[in-house]
Design a protein around this motif. Structure first.
Motif, PDB file in Angstrom:
ATOM      1  N   ASP A 168      38.899 -29.889  16.794  1.00 19.28           N
ATOM      2  CA  ASP A 168      39.570 -30.685  15.777  1.00 19.28           C
ATOM      3  C   ASP A 168      39.132 -32.141  15.952  1.00 19.28           C
ATOM      4  O   ASP A 168      39.562 -32.824  16.878  1.00 19.28           O
ATOM      5  N   HIS A 169      38.222 -32.561  15.082  1.00 26.74           N
ATOM      6  CA  HIS A 169      37.763 -33.954  15.130  1.00 26.74           C
ATOM      7  C   HIS A 169      38.771 -34.802  14.369  1.00 26.74           C
ATOM      8  O   HIS A 169      38.741 -34.861  13.150  1.00 26.74           O
ATOM      9  N   ALA A 170      39.629 -35.482  15.127  1.00 28.40           N
ATOM     10  CA  ALA A 170      40.671 -36.262  14.469  1.00 28.40           C
ATOM     11  C   ALA A 170      40.310 -37.741  14.377  1.00 28.40           C
ATOM     12  O   ALA A 170      40.903 -38.479  13.604  1.00 28.40           O
ATOM     13  N   MET A 171      39.337 -38.165  15.201  1.00 24.74           N
ATOM     14  CA  MET A 171      38.997 -39.584  15.259  1.00 24.74           C
ATOM     15  C   MET A 171      37.487 -39.776  15.110  1.00 24.74           C
ATOM     16  O   MET A 171      36.711 -38.870  15.392  1.00 24.74           O
ATOM     17  N   PRO A 172      37.074 -40.995  14.675  1.00 26.71           N
ATOM     18  CA  PRO A 172      35.643 -41.221  14.437  1.00 26.71           C
ATOM     19  C   PRO A 172      34.816 -41.279  15.728  1.00 26.71           C
ATOM     20  O   PRO A 172      35.361 -41.424  16.817  1.00 26.71           O
TER      21      PRO A 172
ATOM     22  N   GLN B 133      35.010 -40.307  10.742  1.00 30.19           N
ATOM     23  CA  GLN B 133      33.652 -40.652  10.309  1.00 30.19           C
ATOM     24  C   GLN B 133      32.726 -40.682  11.525  1.00 30.19           C
ATOM     25  O   GLN B 133      33.180 -40.803  12.651  1.00 30.19           O
ATOM     26  N   LYS B 134      31.408 -40.577  11.243  1.00 31.32           N
ATOM     27  CA  LYS B 134      30.390 -40.598  12.301  1.00 31.32           C
ATOM     28  C   LYS B 134      30.598 -39.481  13.337  1.00 31.32           C
ATOM     29  O   LYS B 134      30.303 -39.661  14.518  1.00 31.32           O
ATOM     30  N   THR B 135      31.137 -38.391  12.881  1.00 28.76           N
ATOM     31  CA  THR B 135      31.279 -37.239  13.767  1.00 28.76           C
ATOM     32  C   THR B 135      29.942 -36.519  13.888  1.00 28.76           C
ATOM     33  O   THR B 135      29.221 -36.378  12.905  1.00 28.76           O
ATOM     34  N   ASN B 136      29.614 -36.078  15.115  1.00 28.98           N
ATOM     35  CA  ASN B 136      28.511 -35.132  15.298  1.00 28.98           C
ATOM     36  C   ASN B 136      29.115 -33.831  15.790  1.00 28.98           C
ATOM     37  O   ASN B 136      29.772 -33.827  16.832  1.00 28.98           O
ATOM     38  N   ALA B 137      28.889 -32.766  15.072  1.00 32.70           N
ATOM     39  CA  ALA B 137      29.452 -31.482  15.507  1.00 32.70           C
ATOM     40  C   ALA B 137      28.393 -30.401  15.361  1.00 32.70           C
ATOM     41  O   ALA B 137      27.830 -30.217  14.282  1.00 32.70           O
ATOM     42  N   TYR B 138      28.088 -29.750  16.467  1.00 27.15           N
ATOM     43  CA  TYR B 138      27.073 -28.708  16.443  1.00 27.15           C
ATOM     44  C   TYR B 138      27.654 -27.410  16.967  1.00 27.15           C
ATOM     45  O   TYR B 138      28.405 -27.412  17.949  1.00 27.15           O
TER      46      TYR B 138
END
Ligand SMILES: Nc1ncnc2c1ncn2[C@@H]1O[C@H](COP(=O)(O)OP(=O)(O)OP(=O)(O)O)[C@@H](O)[C@H]1O
Ligand SMILES: [Mg+2]
Lengths: 426, 255
Positions: free
Chosen positions: A294-298, A329-334
């Motif tokens: 869960d990407h909650a923050m940039p 924003q500016k999330t990297n998710a692989y």
């Protein structure tokens, strides 16, 4: 009476019901009563029937017993080497005499001995919530023991921790870990699951809660090495604050039915999470990995690689969710899930789920499921390598890059040997 | 004086799917001989090499292959390799995660085991590797990399010859080992091959270019066309082909 009724009766008579955790226990049992056991009609449990597990849990809500595990057996299982802080549990009960002396430059204790600790009160049951997860609810209601680790700010723990869980009977082992890494602290954890022998039909349910605070660093390796009659349901919830790092490696060669939920919430900017998984299955084994980031923050990064080699009539499930919230924003998710099927009767069910609400992100996911590369196989055989060895060599190569991420050398080598041993006979 | 052939192929027929590719091929190679096989694209050269090495995609529908007195076609690919057949592939595959050194050690020791020899220990194996690496001027760090992974075309070919040197086969089949090599690499690879010509080891050298045959001088040159050997000669035949192309041979065959 159905399984849920049995659980309610069991809880009424449960001897730990009124201990220091009584509040969260009774809230949890209420959540459980509301939801009951999941069935395969639930999307999240589509391929994994917990019917037998529900039966077993509902009939044995008494406290487990221990006493069969010997030091000689423990010595055989020290896969991270001897230079570790060791906590041994049999059927979920802490075995102090088999464990190493516990250090006192940070807090590491069996959970049952610290139920009144302020941090336990603050965090236990708050990180992994019972409301929508029946097995978390059950674990919370009936938990016996587990490990509590609290690393103070700036403390770098050098000696790895080995948490060793052994099932010796058929009672469910209900365990709980709580790990709090204060700002700028760091610790390496290895958790392993075993059966005392090939005949015990054990069951473990584990919930692990981890909080990694600002600039903290936690690495976690979980090895599920039980016999093929033992099942395990595990749920791990990680909360990461700003600039923190968390790395998890889940290695599964054992178990009859293994279900792992690994949920990570990136709750502070510039934090990163690595999630590696390797499952090597044979016979009628089932391994179901559900992950959620869960990407909650940039400005955070998550990187996930799960691989499987499936033989016999085994079943694999990979369900990988990535949420990128509007603020992230500016999330990297692989995310990547790769599988090799060694037989026509083995099956793999893979489902990536990306839900992205921010616009400036880099996300990628990929999945492959196939057979061994025939060209590579022929190449090896054309050099004189027998077909079986060639297959093993290729399977080992396929699996290697997951275990290569393990930093503890002894542990890496031991798990590699276990993987090779399993692949040699798949 | 007639010596027994190492390899004797008679009336070999092979197909893939229902497409017939080798249509009655005859070839006999004695110990120590170098035979070049030339022929237009698609004539069946790589198919011949694959059938000899035991690739299962090809179905042999007729004929016989004797290697060292044994029925080669009955043997598994690994048994052929252990018996001394080596194929340097036209397109060597990349095998991520398997290191060259580990792969070769497994191969060398499996071949040794089949001969009733003790496996080489790490020290002896390293020494052997070092010696053979010199032969093809191979870079040390290439052996710790995964088999062929990320190798340039030329490096892959060099690695094939290096493997040949390590395995010391009785018969080496080189499928276009010269293609993709620069002039220096060609010289090195050919030098490696020549160093392994010991009067007993035989070679089938598949190539499109006379240039390679300036370095590896063949005893015989054959032209493979439409699945058959349609012409055999000595090294002068390769020069003639270089000059005139294949049309005159095609015309003769079609006539
Ligand atoms: N896997 C395959 N499926 C279908 N056809 C094939 C296959 N492999 C080879 N062929 C066909 O068989 C014929 C012979 O191919 P082969 O590779 O043996 O030729 P070659 O003489 O080595 O050619 P080149 O000089 O281009 O390497 C060609 O027409 C090719 O298309
Ligand atoms: Mg070819």
């Amino acid at each position: 009476m159905n399984t849920t009724d049995n659980i309610i009766t069991g809880f009424d008579n449960f001897e730990l019901k009124s201990d220091a955790l009584s509040d969260i226990r009774s809230k949890a049992i209420d959540s459980f009563i509301k939801n009951g056991f999941p069935t395969t009609r639930h999307e999240e449990w589509k391929y994994t029937s917990v019917k037998d597990i529900a039966e077993k849990l509902s009939l044995t809500t008494k406290r487990a017993s221990a006493g069969s595990l010997k030091e000689s057996a423990v010595n055989e299982l020290m896969f991270a080497g001897k230079d570790v802080t060791l906590l041994v549990f049999e059927n979920g009960l802490f075995q102090e005499s088999l464990s190493s002396p516990l250090p006192n430059d940070y807090i590491i204790k069996n959970l049952a001995s610290v139920l009144n600790d302020a941090a336990v009160k603050q965090y236990l049951g708050k990180i992994a919530q019972s409301e929508n997860e029946s097995f978390v609810a059950l674990n919370t209601a009936f938990v016996n023991d587990g490990v509590f680790i609290h690393v103070p700010a700036k403390k770098v723990v050098d000696k790895p921790v080995h948490i060793l869980y052994v099932n010796s009977g058929s009672e469910p082992a209900i365990t709980r870990n709580l790990v709090i890494a204060e700002p700028e602290s760091s610790i390496q954890l290895f958790e392993s699951y075993h059966s005392l022998d090939e005949t015990c039909e054990g069951l473990s349910t584990n919930v692990t809660e981890v909080v990694v605070k600002r600039n903290g660093n936690v690495t976690w390796v979980k090895a599920q090495l039980e016999n093929e009659l033992t099942s395990q349901i595990s749920f791990t919830q990680v909360e990461q604050e700003q600039d923190s790092r968390f790395s998890s490696t889940v290695f599964t060669t054992g178990g009859h039915l293994v279900r792992n939920n690994l949920h990570i919430r990136l709750n502070g900017t510039n934090s990163n999470a690595h999630m590696y998984g390797l499952y090597l299955l044979s016979g009628e084994q089932l391994c179901d990995n559900h992950t959620l980031v869960d990407h909650a923050m940039p400005h955070c990064e998550s990187n996930e690689l799960y691989k499987g080699v499936l033989g016999g009539k085994s079943t694999g499930v990979f369900n990988g969710k990535i949420f990128v919230r509007q603020d992230a924003q500016k999330t990297n998710a692989y995310q990547s899930n790769k599988n090799i099927l060694l037989s026509d009767d083995a099956q793999m069910n893979t489902k990536p789920q990306l839900e992205i609400f921010a616009d400036d992100v880099k996300c990628s996911h990929g999945t492959t499921t196939g057979q061994l590369d025939d060209e590579a196989l022929f190449y090896l055989r054309a050099r004189g390598i027998g077909e079986q060895s060639a297959r093993t060599l290729l399977n080992i190569a396929f699996a290697a890059d997951v275990l290569n991420h393990i930093e503890l050398e002894t542990l890496k080598h031991n798990l590699q040997s276990i993987a090779e041993e399993k692949l040699m006979h798949s | 004086m007639s010596q027994k052939p190492l390899l004797n192929i008679s009336n070999l027929q092979a197909q893939i799917g229902d497409k017939s590719i080798l249509k009655g091929l005859n070839l006999s190679v004695k110990p120590g001989e170098v035979h070049a096989i030339m022929g237009p694209n698609g004539s069946g050269k790589s198919t011949l090499a694959s059938v000899l090495a035991g690739r299962e995609d090809y179905e042999v529908t007729g004929g016989e292959v004797l290697f060292d007195g044994q029925d080669l076609l009955e043997m598994s690919p690994e048994d052929r390799a252990r018996a001394g057949v080596f194929l340097a592939f036209q397109y060597p595959v990349e095998i991520p995660g398997v290191s060259n050194a580990n792969f070769l050690k497994t191969a060398v020791n499996e071949v040794r085991k089949s001969k009733g020899l003790e496996p080489l220990d790490s020290k002896d194996f390293l020494a052997l590797m070092k010696e053979k690496m010199k032969l093809v001027e191979m870079d040390r760090q290439m052996t710790s990399r995964s088999v062929n992974e990320g190798f340039s075309g030329g490096e892959k070919k060099r690695n094939e010859i290096f493997q040949m040197a390590m395995l010391e086969p009785k018969l080496a089949i080189l499928d276009e080992t010269d293609s993709g090599l620069d002039i220096d690499a060609l010289r090195i690879v050919a030098g490696g091959v020549n160093a392994l010509r010991d009067g007993n080891r035989s070679f089938l050298v598949i190539t499109h270019y006379q240039r390679l045959l300036d370095y590896i001088v063949p005893d015989f040159v054959h032209v493979l066309y439409k699945g058959r050997i349609v012409r055999s000669g000595t090294k002068e035949l390769a020069l003639e082909l270089e000059e005139k192309g294949y049309d005159w041979i095609k015309d003769e065959v079609e006539a």
